[in-house]
Scaffold this motif. Structure first.
Motif, short mmCIF file in Angstrom:
data_model
loop_
_atom_site.label_atom_id
_atom_site.label_comp_id
_atom_site.label_asym_id
_atom_site.label_seq_id
_atom_site.Cartn_x
_atom_site.Cartn_y
_atom_site.Cartn_z
N ARG A 1 0.83 -1.19 0.00
CA ARG A 1 0.00 0.00 0.00
C ARG A 1 0.87 1.25 0.00
NH1 ARG A 1 -3.96 -2.40 -1.90
NH2 ARG A 1 -4.92 -0.33 -1.86
N ILE A 2 0.47 2.23 -0.80
CA ILE A 2 1.18 3.52 -0.83
C ILE A 2 0.60 4.39 0.27
CG2 ILE A 2 1.84 5.49 -2.23
CD1 ILE A 2 1.20 3.84 -4.72
N SER A 3 1.42 4.82 1.20
CA SER A 3 0.95 5.63 2.31
C SER A 3 0.63 7.05 1.86
CB SER A 3 2.01 5.68 3.42
OG SER A 3 1.64 6.65 4.39
N GLU B 1 1.98 11.31 -5.45
CA GLU B 1 0.97 12.35 -5.35
C GLU B 1 -0.41 11.74 -5.13
OE1 GLU B 1 2.94 15.91 -8.06
OE2 GLU B 1 0.90 15.22 -8.48
N ILE B 2 -1.28 12.53 -4.54
CA ILE B 2 -2.70 12.20 -4.44
C ILE B 2 -3.45 13.02 -5.48
CG2 ILE B 2 -4.76 12.32 -2.99
CD1 ILE B 2 -2.90 11.90 -0.55
N TRP B 3 -4.25 12.36 -6.28
CA TRP B 3 -5.09 13.05 -7.25
C TRP B 3 -6.55 12.93 -6.82
CZ3 TRP B 3 -3.28 12.49 -13.05
CH2 TRP B 3 -1.98 13.02 -13.17
N GLU B 4 -7.19 14.08 -6.63
CA GLU B 4 -8.61 14.13 -6.29
C GLU B 4 -9.40 14.44 -7.56
OE1 GLU B 4 -9.54 16.92 -3.25
OE2 GLU B 4 -8.30 15.95 -1.71
N VAL B 5 -10.24 13.50 -7.94
CA VAL B 5 -11.02 13.65 -9.18
C VAL B 5 -12.49 13.79 -8.81
CG1 VAL B 5 -11.50 12.71 -11.45
CG2 VAL B 5 -9.32 12.18 -10.33
N SER B 6 -13.10 14.92 -9.20
CA SER B 6 -14.49 15.21 -8.87
C SER B 6 -15.33 15.33 -10.14
CB SER B 6 -14.60 16.52 -8.08
OG SER B 6 -13.84 16.45 -6.89
N ASN B 7 -16.62 15.07 -10.00
CA ASN B 7 -17.53 15.10 -11.14
C ASN B 7 -18.61 16.14 -10.89
OD1 ASN B 7 -19.37 14.64 -13.17
ND2 ASN B 7 -19.47 12.42 -12.90
N GLN C 1 -3.70 3.55 -6.73
CA GLN C 1 -4.46 2.88 -5.70
C GLN C 1 -5.54 3.85 -5.23
OE1 GLN C 1 -1.74 1.60 -2.61
NE2 GLN C 1 -0.68 0.15 -3.96
N ILE C 2 -6.79 3.42 -5.24
CA ILE C 2 -7.88 4.29 -4.81
C ILE C 2 -7.90 4.36 -3.28
CG2 ILE C 2 -10.39 4.60 -4.78
CD1 ILE C 2 -10.50 3.37 -7.54
N ILE D 1 -3.95 7.55 -5.29
CA ILE D 1 -2.55 7.85 -5.03
C ILE D 1 -1.68 7.04 -5.98
CG2 ILE D 1 -2.29 6.06 -3.23
CD1 ILE D 1 -0.53 8.10 -1.69
N ALA D 2 -0.57 7.63 -6.41
CA ALA D 2 0.34 6.94 -7.33
C ALA D 2 1.73 7.52 -7.20
CB ALA D 2 -0.15 7.08 -8.78
N THR D 3 2.71 6.71 -7.59
CA THR D 3 4.10 7.16 -7.70
C THR D 3 4.45 7.21 -9.18
OG1 THR D 3 4.65 6.16 -5.58
CG2 THR D 3 6.48 6.70 -7.04
N PHE D 4 4.95 8.34 -9.62
CA PHE D 4 5.17 8.61 -11.05
C PHE D 4 6.64 8.33 -11.39
CE2 PHE D 4 1.42 10.76 -9.70
CZ PHE D 4 0.55 10.67 -10.78
#
Length: 449
Positions: free
Chosen positions: A313-315, A356-362, A388-389, A419-422
């Motif tokens: 898990r990515i913290s 980074e954490i990406w927040e995606v809203s609709n 990872q969600i 969250i993801a590591t690029f």
């Protein structure tokens, strides 16, 4: 309600895509040849439909590689227009990703070379030409890309390709009375994405598949331009999901339905051992029979392992930045964060090897035309990375979304944090995977260096 199949059409066996031959005999290298070409195909008896395909008349072969392989794919463009090939879900540098910056001119060959360094997964490939993705995919350009690794090869899972390990590319299409696939976009298609009146499975309408009396692995890709599917068995029996977009889940998840937005994948195992020889049942989408299963084979004795793999898990504490992406607008005005795609503009700049954490809203309201009377779901996809969600509106994601994901649905008035590591450098796309929305500008670019 969509009714699958066309009147008078006889059932045919499910087509199984060919495995593309590796032309490099070296154990740690793989070389493949892929040709995008024009053709025709008989979807409706007695009527030939103009199509595109890879190495054939519609869709393409399955490319299968192993983690650690050094892979070269020679892509020849025999179309009468530009195209690209995007490796959807593959973690590679931007120059090899196949986005709109790497257009292949008519008659040219593009030969990306990359190393496979991610877990076993069912990925796919398709065009990603600026403003033309929807039509090229619709005409038939898509195929599956399998990665295997030491973990997947040691698991006692069904793995005999075409026998108990079955690829299923699900797509919807509109056919004219002449048998042509109609890509003339009306206002509803622009608003909601193009949704057809017949559903194809591996390019066939209403096919059947003979299955053994035992466990069968189905690798399902929602390859449609826009439609969201809710898959289940006609018997309402449970099955087990063992993998999502980016690979195996840690543990099998018992379900009786699975929802996939455009471009999402799920690997499921169905147990046919309780049925008798000659019994039939269907893979359904709502009330539509997509694929008939006919029990006709020897019983197998696969035991689904309680543990499939370990996912580190990515913290969230390791994230150095949080970015917000908001789906907005409707029709030709769809956008992300108020901006439409500009190939000469980089929207987000990231540092390589950062998390980074990406927040995606609709926020894209569609009135009563959309889902829940207040909008429609948008599938978010980013190139070159697996997420990872973390949560959906602050709630833990369902068990089958706790693996690796490169595409995820964002429902009306919902915020999904991922969250993801690029790890790869270059220019990449993020976008809605409703292809008509992507082509209209619901897409942006991020650069990693």
């Amino acid at each position: 309600m969509l009714k699958n199949g066309l009147s008078g059409e006889s059932q045919k066996p499910l087509p199984i895509p060919a495995l593309l031959g590796d032309q490099d005999p070296s154990p740690n290298k793989a070389e493949f040849f892929l040709t995008a070409q024009q053709s025709t195909k008989e979807f409706i008896e007695g009527k030939m439909t103009p199509t595109y395909g890879y190495n054939g008349d519609f869709l393409g072969p399955v490319i299968r590689v192993k983690r650690g392989n050094d892979v070269t794919v020679h892509v020849e463009n025999k179309l009468q227009e530009q195209t690209t090939v995007h490796w959807h879900g593959l973690e590679v540098d931007g120059e090899f990703d196949g986005g709109p910056h790497t257009a292949i001119n008519e008659g040219d060959i593009w030969s990306p070379n990359f190393k496979i360094d991610q877990p076993a997964a069912t990925l796919w490939f398709h065009p990603h030409l600026l403003h033309e993705t929807g039509e090229q995919v619709y005409k038939g350009l898509a195929g599956l890309f399998y990665i295997e690794d030491d973990v997947s090869e040691k698991l006692p899972l069904p793995n005999e390709y075409g026998v108990n390990d079955i690829p299923l590319i699900i797509q919807d299409r509109k056919f004219t009375s002449d048998g042509e696939m109609n890509y003339d976009l009306g206002m509803h298609d622009v608003m909601m994405g193009l949704q057809g009146t017949a559903i194809l499975v591996n390019g066939a309408i209403n096919p059947f598949l003979e299955v053994p009396k035992g466990k069968v692995r189905l690798r399902i890709l929602n390859g449609s331009n826009a439609r969201v599917y809710n898959f289940h068995l006609s018997t309402q029996d449970d099955f087990w999901q063992i993998a999502s977009d980016g690979g195996l889940l840690e543990k099998p998840v018992q379900l009786n339905n699975v929802v996939l937005g455009a471009a999402e994948r799920a690997e499921i195992i169905v147990d046919f051992s309780e049925y008798d020889q000659g019994d039939t049942l269907f893979l359904n989408e709502e009330n539509n029979n997509l694929l008939e299963f006919r029990i006709n084979g020897e019983e197998n004795n696969f035991d689904i392992p309680n543990q499939l793999t370990d996912i580190e898990r990515i913290s969230p504490d390791s994230a150095t930045n949080t970015r917000k992406f908001v789906f907005q607008g409707m029709g030709l005005m769809v956008n992300i964060n108020g901006k439409q795609m500009d190939i000469d503009r980089i929207d987000e700049k990231l540092l390589k090897n950062t998390t980074e954490i990406w927040e995606v809203s609709n926020d894209s309201g569609m009135g009563m035309m959309g889902m829940d009377g207040g909008g429609m779901a948008h599938p978010f996809h980013a190139h070159g990375v697996q997420f990872q969600i973390l949560d959906r509106n602050g709630q833990e994601p369902p068990e089958n979304e706790r693996g690796w994901k490169d595409t995820f649905l964002v429902y009306p008035n919902e915020t999904v944090r991922a969250i993801a590591t690029f790890d790869h450098e270059g220019i990449f796309m993020y976008h809605c995977h409703i292809l008509e929305h992507e082509d209209a500008g619901m897409m942006g670019q991020f650069q990693v260096n």
